[in-house]
Design an enzyme around this catalytic site. Sequence first.
Site, short mmCIF file in Angstrom:
data_model
loop_
_atom_site.label_atom_id
_atom_site.label_comp_id
_atom_site.label_asym_id
_atom_site.label_seq_id
_atom_site.Cartn_x
_atom_site.Cartn_y
_atom_site.Cartn_z
N ASP A 271 -4.31 10.07 9.12
CA ASP A 271 -3.02 9.51 9.50
C ASP A 271 -2.48 10.13 10.78
O ASP A 271 -2.72 11.29 11.08
CB ASP A 271 -2.01 9.72 8.37
CG ASP A 271 -2.41 8.98 7.11
OD1 ASP A 271 -2.64 7.77 7.19
OD2 ASP A 271 -2.51 9.61 6.04
N GLU B 50 0.86 -1.19 0.00
CA GLU B 50 0.00 0.00 0.00
C GLU B 50 0.89 1.23 0.00
O GLU B 50 1.74 1.39 0.89
CB GLU B 50 -0.92 0.01 1.22
CG GLU B 50 -1.84 1.21 1.28
CD GLU B 50 -2.63 1.29 2.59
OE1 GLU B 50 -3.20 2.37 2.86
OE2 GLU B 50 -2.68 0.29 3.34
#
Length: 260
Positions: A57, A46
């Site tokens: 994130d 990924e």
Amino acid sequence: MNQIHNLFKKKNKNILCIYFTAGFPYINSTEKIIKILQNLPVDLIEIGIPYSDPLADGMVIQESNRISLKNGMNIHLLFNQIEKIKEKIITPIILMGYYNQFYQFGETNFLKKCKEIGISGLILPDLPVHIFSHKYKNIFEKHSLSMIFLITPKTNSKRIIMLSKMSNGFLYIASSNSTTGNTTIENENFFGDKQISFFERIKKLNINIPKLIGIGIKDKNTFDLSCQYANGGIIGSSFIQSLNKNKLKESIEKYIKSIR
């Protein structure tokens, strides 16, 4: 049928997915990291497209985004880098980005380019499912690209089932409502009672699509635990922290060896 479907057709357990940010630790490291990971027991790759405001994130990945953008990484450069090695790609590659990046590039052009360079799927955590369903689902299918949706402990069972049916490839189980890389919730091993209860709830649902657990997978113990409740796990922040720009190959090999 893309490479993600082929993977789960051949192997449905102990799937290891490694996440890293394109252009980190240096601008030309993306191609090298892909090549290194493909020679190791890694099942999925990924790649994060750096973004100035990566809300989904945690601090580690946010910092890698900042450095990557400072290095000069952008979507066009990333596509060019992957295109150079597309004939050598043997491991399914997923791109993780944000809806604005997808929209600004031009949705159809983005998907067309992904297909041309061998990308198998996308994760766009801020793309609403109803917009995907009405506007993009058919285009994704036309380009043989998987769209992977995320669920969290706050997602109710009815919506989990709906998202599992809308996902193509696998369902991303975010083990926490927190951002990636946050290991202070619960305990130092991250997977506490709340996470285990969430995983147990999902196991009881009628979900036919493969499932991978992400957020909090940082070592062999947490990876092995994720494999008990899903088809495998996704490691991001911990892997990024392990990267040594001066000894990239050695640091990656050492890290993956510590996981399996």
